[in-house]
Design a protein around this motif. Structure first.
Motif, PDB file in Angstrom:
ATOM      1  N   ALA A   1       0.987  -1.466  -0.224  1.00  0.00           N
ATOM      2  CA  ALA A   1       0.182   0.004   0.067  1.00  0.00           C
ATOM      3  C   ALA A   1       1.005   1.452  -0.118  1.00  0.00           C
ATOM      4  N   LEU A   2       1.346   1.261   0.285  1.00  0.00           N
ATOM      5  CA  LEU A   2       3.268   2.200   0.096  1.00  0.00           C
ATOM      6  C   LEU A   2       3.072   2.812  -1.954  1.00  0.00           C
ATOM      7  N   PRO A   3       3.594   4.594  -1.692  1.00  0.00           N
ATOM      8  CA  PRO A   3       3.076   5.448  -2.611  1.00  0.00           C
ATOM      9  C   PRO A   3       4.723   4.575  -3.125  1.00  0.00           C
ATOM     10  N   ALA A   4       5.683   4.756  -4.804  1.00  0.00           N
ATOM     11  CA  ALA A   4       6.430   4.747  -5.136  1.00  0.00           C
ATOM     12  C   ALA A   4       7.734   5.775  -3.918  1.00  0.00           C
ATOM     13  N   GLU A   5       7.115   6.677  -3.180  1.00  0.00           N
ATOM     14  CA  GLU A   5       8.317   7.558  -3.447  1.00  0.00           C
ATOM     15  C   GLU A   5       9.040   7.240  -1.984  1.00  0.00           C
ATOM     16  N   ALA A   6       8.133   6.538  -0.946  1.00  0.00           N
ATOM     17  CA  ALA A   6       8.435   6.104   0.813  1.00  0.00           C
ATOM     18  C   ALA A   6       8.950   4.452  -0.359  1.00  0.00           C
ATOM     19  N   LEU A   7       9.279   3.909  -1.355  1.00  0.00           N
ATOM     20  CA  LEU A   7       9.784   2.847  -1.164  1.00  0.00           C
ATOM     21  C   LEU A   7      11.260   2.101  -1.251  1.00  0.00           C
ATOM     22  N   PRO A   8      11.709   3.347  -1.628  1.00  0.00           N
ATOM     23  CA  PRO A   8      13.339   3.269  -1.282  1.00  0.00           C
ATOM     24  C   PRO A   8      13.740   3.840  -0.011  1.00  0.00           C
ATOM     25  N   TYR A   9      13.043   3.652   0.832  1.00  0.00           N
ATOM     26  CA  TYR A   9      13.120   4.384   2.550  1.00  0.00           C
ATOM     27  C   TYR A   9      13.211   2.877   3.032  1.00  0.00           C
ATOM     28  N   LEU A  10      13.104   1.850   2.428  1.00  0.00           N
ATOM     29  CA  LEU A  10      12.643   0.888   3.016  1.00  0.00           C
ATOM     30  C   LEU A  10      14.241  -0.313   3.348  1.00  0.00           C
ATOM     31  N   ARG A  11      14.966   0.122   2.497  1.00  0.00           N
ATOM     32  CA  ARG A  11      16.358  -0.936   2.047  1.00  0.00           C
ATOM     33  C   ARG A  11      17.180   0.212   3.179  1.00  0.00           C
ATOM     34  N   PRO A  12      18.093  -0.809   3.199  1.00  0.00           N
ATOM     35  CA  PRO A  12      19.155  -0.562   4.104  1.00  0.00           C
ATOM     36  C   PRO A  12      20.085   0.631   3.026  1.00  0.00           C
ATOM     37  N   SER A  13      20.875   1.518   3.800  1.00  0.00           N
ATOM     38  CA  SER A  13      21.778   2.962   2.844  1.00  0.00           C
ATOM     39  C   SER A  13      22.837   2.808   3.714  1.00  0.00           C
ATOM     40  N   ARG A  14      23.970   3.488   3.215  1.00  0.00           N
ATOM     41  CA  ARG A  14      25.816   3.268   3.494  1.00  0.00           C
ATOM     42  C   ARG A  14      25.048   3.413   4.910  1.00  0.00           C
ATOM     43  N   PHE A  15      24.867   4.514   5.214  1.00  0.00           N
ATOM     44  CA  PHE A  15      24.812   4.727   7.122  1.00  0.00           C
ATOM     45  C   PHE A  15      23.903   3.613   7.542  1.00  0.00           C
ATOM     46  N   CYS A  16      23.348   4.186   7.237  1.00  0.00           N
ATOM     47  CA  CYS A  16      21.578   2.512   7.476  1.00  0.00           C
ATOM     48  C   CYS A  16      21.590   1.545   8.044  1.00  0.00           C
ATOM     49  N   PRO A  17      22.530   1.178   7.805  1.00  0.00           N
ATOM     50  CA  PRO A  17      22.588  -0.879   7.794  1.00  0.00           C
ATOM     51  C   PRO A  17      21.033  -0.932   8.283  1.00  0.00           C
ATOM     52  N   SER A  18      19.869  -1.196   7.548  1.00  0.00           N
ATOM     53  CA  SER A  18      18.416  -1.555   8.864  1.00  0.00           C
ATOM     54  C   SER A  18      18.699  -3.013   8.671  1.00  0.00           C
ATOM     55  N   ASP A  19      19.299  -3.922   7.656  1.00  0.00           N
ATOM     56  CA  ASP A  19      19.234  -4.831   7.882  1.00  0.00           C
ATOM     57  C   ASP A  19      19.873  -5.587   9.038  1.00  0.00           C
TER      58      ASP A  19
END
Length: 258
Positions: free
Chosen positions: A94-112
């Motif tokens: 149910a998430l819009p396209a603008e929100a989806l990239p912010y579910l993923r890990p990134s360089r300084f936010c290794p959420s996995d």
């Protein structure tokens, strides 16, 4: 609430280098720019507008290798300060396209790397109540210590060290939220209660169809923060980027209630 901003940047650049600046208040819902002025002495400027209003940069080429910048603005903030506990999360489909990239890990936010930590501490909660608990946990567990982190410090480093500055608090909240399936992005901004006065960083989470600011340092609230930009982590919204080394002369940020 009307807030006034006065920013001074002074850096020596490497010969022939240009600078990317991201210091202007964003034109977005919840804040209205009443007036602003940007002066970069002896510079050729080019605004690099993007599709996203929170990704606006200025390319400056100076004639004498010295970047002398003054930015002043008056901004009326009308953003509501809603209690997070009242907000529900959305399933991924149910998430819009603008929100989806912010579910993923990134360089300084290794959420996995935070799945088990989040499950152990917050699995009994949902949506905004979970995010509020994450914010409170980070605020209580970390000590705000200027100089305790550097440009390479990740959210996992901060979790282990239990200290940091605003960027580290924001990275950790973003990592926790993403690990729980809640989109979270890093936001840069200005706030009158930020101590010491500087560019500020908070998290922003997607709940009930919109973005909501979350500051684990307690130095700002949604109705006292002027947003500059947003991205996956601090690497996306640096106030100054250069290809080569830039030598610091002066950085002064002053934000006050009108």
């Amino acid at each position: 609430m009307q807030l006034d901003i006065d920013v001074v940047l002074d850096f020596d650049l490497t010969q022939g280098d240009a600078a990317l600046l991201m210091i202007e208040a964003a034109k977005q819902h919840g804040q209205h720019i009443l007036g602003s002025a940007l002066d970069i002495r002896g510079a050729e400027l080019r605004k690099l507008g993007a599709v996203d209003p929170l990704d606006q940069r200025i390319l400056a080429r100076v004639s004498n290798n010295r970047l002398q910048t003054r930015y002043a603005a008056s901004v009326k903030v009308t953003r509501a300060d809603r209690a997070l506990e009242q907000l529900a999360a959305s399933p991924m489909d149910a998430l819009p396209a603008e929100a989806l990239p912010y579910l993923r890990p990134s360089r300084f936010c290794p959420s996995d790397m935070f799945g088990q930590i989040v499950s152990k501490n917050f699995a009994h909660l949902h949506g905004g109540a979970m995010v509020a608990a994450m914010r409170d946990w980070v605020g209580a567990a970390l000590s705000y210590v200027p100089g305790s982190s550097d440009a390479s410090t990740s959210a996992m480093d901060t979790y282990n060290a239990r200290e940091g500055v605003c960027r580290d608090y924001a990275h950790l909240v973003c990592s926790f939220a993403r690990a729980a399936g809640i989109p979270a992005r890093y936001v840069s901004g200005y706030g009158p209660d930020v101590t010491p006065q500087d560019f500020h960083a908070v998290a922003e989470v997607w709940l009930e169809g919109g973005w909501h600011l979350v500051d684990a340092t307690g130095m700002s609230t949604p109705n006292t923060l002027i947003v500059i930009g947003a991205g996956r982590d601090c690497g996306d919204v640096a106030f100054l980027e250069t290809q080569n080394h830039a030598e610091f002369r002066e950085l002064r940020v002053c934000v006050s209630r009108a």
